[in-house]
Design an enzyme around this catalytic site. Structure first.
Site, PDB file in Angstrom:
ATOM      1  N   SER A 133      29.824  51.520  56.493  1.00 51.17           N
ATOM      2  CA  SER A 133      28.706  50.626  56.189  1.00 51.17           C
ATOM      3  C   SER A 133      27.772  50.520  57.380  1.00 51.17           C
ATOM      4  O   SER A 133      28.207  50.496  58.528  1.00 51.17           O
ATOM      5  CB  SER A 133      29.209  49.235  55.807  1.00 51.17           C
ATOM      6  OG  SER A 133      28.108  48.369  55.587  1.00 51.17           O
ATOM      7  N   LYS A 188      35.667  48.296  51.290  1.00 53.93           N
ATOM      8  CA  LYS A 188      34.232  48.595  51.325  1.00 53.93           C
ATOM      9  C   LYS A 188      33.550  48.160  50.034  1.00 53.93           C
ATOM     10  O   LYS A 188      32.415  47.661  50.037  1.00 53.93           O
ATOM     11  CB  LYS A 188      34.024  50.105  51.544  1.00 53.93           C
ATOM     12  CG  LYS A 188      32.555  50.582  51.454  1.00 53.93           C
ATOM     13  CD  LYS A 188      31.658  49.853  52.436  1.00 53.93           C
ATOM     14  CE  LYS A 188      30.331  50.567  52.680  1.00 53.93           C
ATOM     15  NZ  LYS A 188      29.545  50.867  51.502  1.00 53.93           N
ATOM     16  N   HIS A 191      33.082  44.500  50.283  1.00 53.26           N
ATOM     17  CA  HIS A 191      31.976  44.311  51.230  1.00 53.26           C
ATOM     18  C   HIS A 191      30.640  44.423  50.493  1.00 53.26           C
ATOM     19  O   HIS A 191      29.748  43.584  50.655  1.00 53.26           O
ATOM     20  CB  HIS A 191      32.064  45.367  52.336  1.00 53.26           C
ATOM     21  CG  HIS A 191      30.804  45.538  53.147  1.00 53.26           C
ATOM     22  ND1 HIS A 191      29.696  46.206  52.676  1.00 53.26           N
ATOM     23  CD2 HIS A 191      30.480  45.129  54.398  1.00 53.26           C
ATOM     24  CE1 HIS A 191      28.739  46.196  53.584  1.00 53.26           C
ATOM     25  NE2 HIS A 191      29.193  45.552  54.648  1.00 53.26           N
ATOM     26  N   ASN A 192      30.497  45.462  49.675  1.00 52.03           N
ATOM     27  CA  ASN A 192      29.237  45.665  48.963  1.00 52.03           C
ATOM     28  C   ASN A 192      28.992  44.572  47.922  1.00 52.03           C
ATOM     29  O   ASN A 192      27.855  44.168  47.698  1.00 52.03           O
ATOM     30  CB  ASN A 192      29.230  47.037  48.298  1.00 52.03           C
ATOM     31  CG  ASN A 192      29.009  48.162  49.295  1.00 52.03           C
ATOM     32  OD1 ASN A 192      29.257  48.009  50.481  1.00 52.03           O
ATOM     33  ND2 ASN A 192      28.566  49.302  48.813  1.00 52.03           N
ATOM     34  N   GLU A 195      27.746  41.743  49.756  1.00 49.11           N
ATOM     35  CA  GLU A 195      26.369  42.094  50.135  1.00 49.11           C
ATOM     36  C   GLU A 195      25.399  41.766  49.006  1.00 49.11           C
ATOM     37  O   GLU A 195      24.309  41.222  49.239  1.00 49.11           O
ATOM     38  CB  GLU A 195      26.323  43.578  50.481  1.00 49.11           C
ATOM     39  CG  GLU A 195      24.974  44.138  50.863  1.00 49.11           C
ATOM     40  CD  GLU A 195      25.036  45.643  51.048  1.00 49.11           C
ATOM     41  OE1 GLU A 195      24.168  46.346  50.492  1.00 49.11           O
ATOM     42  OE2 GLU A 195      25.952  46.127  51.741  1.00 49.11           O
TER      43      GLU A 195
END
Length: 487
Positions: A133, A188, A191-192, A195
């Site tokens: 990222s 990940k 995480h997105n 986000e």
């Protein structure tokens, strides 16, 4: 053609934005890197321009690429998720030998990574699924890296990955081993998803400040000021810069000529789908995904705006007070969104039998990645104090913050609702907070309804959990009930 010498510490396949910049990052840190692209003309062009360093070995075939790698060979794929990854692996496999390592650095679904780890294990190949990222700049200067998969590969990729990763304020590399199989790609993905929530909440704060009469320049100054406090983060920082940018063609503020439709690549949707699959209430993340879907209905929204009137505007009496309320609402909503993300990770880790270190995950996100923010250190500290923390809202620091911010949060939602301002993420975060802090919800009615029409049974407040009962509500039903199960 002579056989190339095995000089490269690692190789990267795929020279799009992320792949190209990762190669440059690796070379700048002293590693020799082999670079290959399916369209070999791109390799030649890269070597003639940005990739001219002696540390970068341009390969014009996969065979040449593999021959240039030191053993154990480390081949990192930076190709489009899905079939392209499987196709590249299939081409690489005959050229490798047991003990070699394949790393998928794209945004693959973690279930695909689970499968690939097992499939390649049969051939003696160590497979790593690694989240990366930070976008273009992060890949070049130092991303946040989240590897997982075959643990035996970690010792061979750790010096490279931690060498190229961003460094947190305390000097720690923003890269650590996440866990088994698809754990790295799963982290990940979450995480997105977080986000998505962060970005949507910032847009809602922007819309409220603009409603209060602030110009883009004044709004930029507010975001700049917020970035000096508890909201300090990359996304808040760049929002201020975006609001100050002028359009070269028209001279207008660039943000005002950008169409209000948002794209998405699927990781937010994956996060929401997985949350539904495991029964984790990641409602704010899901609302952020749906917000992008709604934004895409531009023509319908334009037509609706001419047919459906907005409510009468309620004047803002104290603009400074509203600005502070929005700041507090943004931070409280953000805490709930992160709480949902970490709660989801905990539930999926249990299902997948992964051992995720949540404090380490927060630490890895402190630099390089898109959601990097000051308060991730507070999350790291929360899990350092209690590794089994069920929810961030139960940590004393976050309990205190949300308690002190909730009055402002509620005022902001009232103001937005009365004026017809769209704030799905703020609203859903507060709904999550109110639901989570409520000892007895009204869902007893819902469960009674399920038992009434479908004999789905219910548990009782005066009996131990796990015992189920059925009532013959109409007198026309029998004693037979449906089996109890959850999806």
């Amino acid at each position: 053609m002579t056989t190339p010498m095995a000089t490269a510490d690692i190789g990267v396949i795929g020279l799009a934005v992320m792949g190209e910049n990762l190669v440059l990052n690796m070379a700048s840190k002293g590693f020799t890197v082999a670079a290959f692209n399916r369209t070999v003309e791109k390799v030649t062009a890269f070597k003639a321009a940005r990739g001219s360093s002696e540390k970068i070995v341009g390969a014009l075939s996969l065979s040449e690429f593999v021959q240039s790698l030191k053993r154990p060979r480390r081949a990192m794929l930076m190709v489009k998720a899905g079939d392209a990854v499987d196709a590249t692996i299939a081409q690489l496999l005959p050229l490798l030998e047991p003990g070699d390592i394949i790393i998928d650095g794209g945004n693959s679904h973690f279930e695909d990574t689970n499968r690939r780890v097992k499939e390649l294990e049969v051939h003696g190949i160590l497979f790593v699924g690694s989240g990366v990222s930070g976008g273009e700049e992060g890949a070049l200067l130092g991303p946040s890296i989240m590897p997982g998969g075959a643990k035996a590969a970690w010792q061979d990729i750790k010096p490279i990955f931690q060498g190229i990763a961003a460094k947190a304020a305390d000097g720690a590399p923003c890269c650590d081993w996440m866990g088994e199989n698809g754990a790295g790609h799963f982290v990940k993905m979450v995480h997105n998803g977080i986000e998505y929530g962060d970005m949507q909440m910032i847009t809602e704060a922007y819309s409220l400040l603009r409603f209060a009469g602030l110009s883009n320049q004044e709004t930029a100054a507010v975001f700049t000021d917020w970035n000096k406090g508890e909201l300090e983060s990359y996304l808040v920082e760049i929002t201020a810069e975006i609001l100050e940018k002028k359009d070269e063609a028209t001279g207008q503020d660039l943000v005002d000529v950008i169409l209000d439709t948002a794209g998405q690549k699927g990781t937010g949707k994956w996060t929401s789908t997985v949350a539904l699959d495991v029964g984790s209430p990641a409602s704010t993340i899901a609302e952020a995904v749906f917000a992008r879907c709604l934004s895409a209905l531009k023509e319908e929204r334009v037509r609706a705006s001419s047919l459906i009137s907005a409510p009468p505007t309620v004047p803002i009496v104290d603009r400074a007070a509203l600005i502070e309320d929005v700041r507090q609402a943004l931070f409280a909503s953000k805490i709930c969104s992160y709480a949902q993300g970490f709660q989801l990770m905990r539930l999926v880790a249990a299902e997948q039998k992964w051992t995720l270190e949540y404090g380490s995950i927060a630490a890895v996100w402190r630099g390089g990645c898109i959601i990097r923010a000051g308060f991730l250190e507070n999350i790291r500290q929360a899990y350092a104090a209690d590794a089994n923390l069920a929810n961030l809202l139960l940590d004393p620091y976050f309990t205190k913050i949300v308690a002190s911010h909730q009055a402002a949060w509620r005022r902001v939602i009232c103001t937005a609702t009365m004026n017809g301002i769209w704030i799905p993420a703020f609203s859903s975060a507060l709904a999550y907070f109110d639901g989570y802090r409520t000892a007895r919800l009204s869902t007893n009615i819902l469960q009674a309804q399920r038992d009434y029409f479908g004999a789905h049974t219910y548990e009782r407040t005066d009996q131990p959990r796990g015992q189920f009962f059925h009532t013959n509500w109409t007198g026309r039903g029998g004693s037979t009930s449906a089996s109890t199960y959850s999806i």
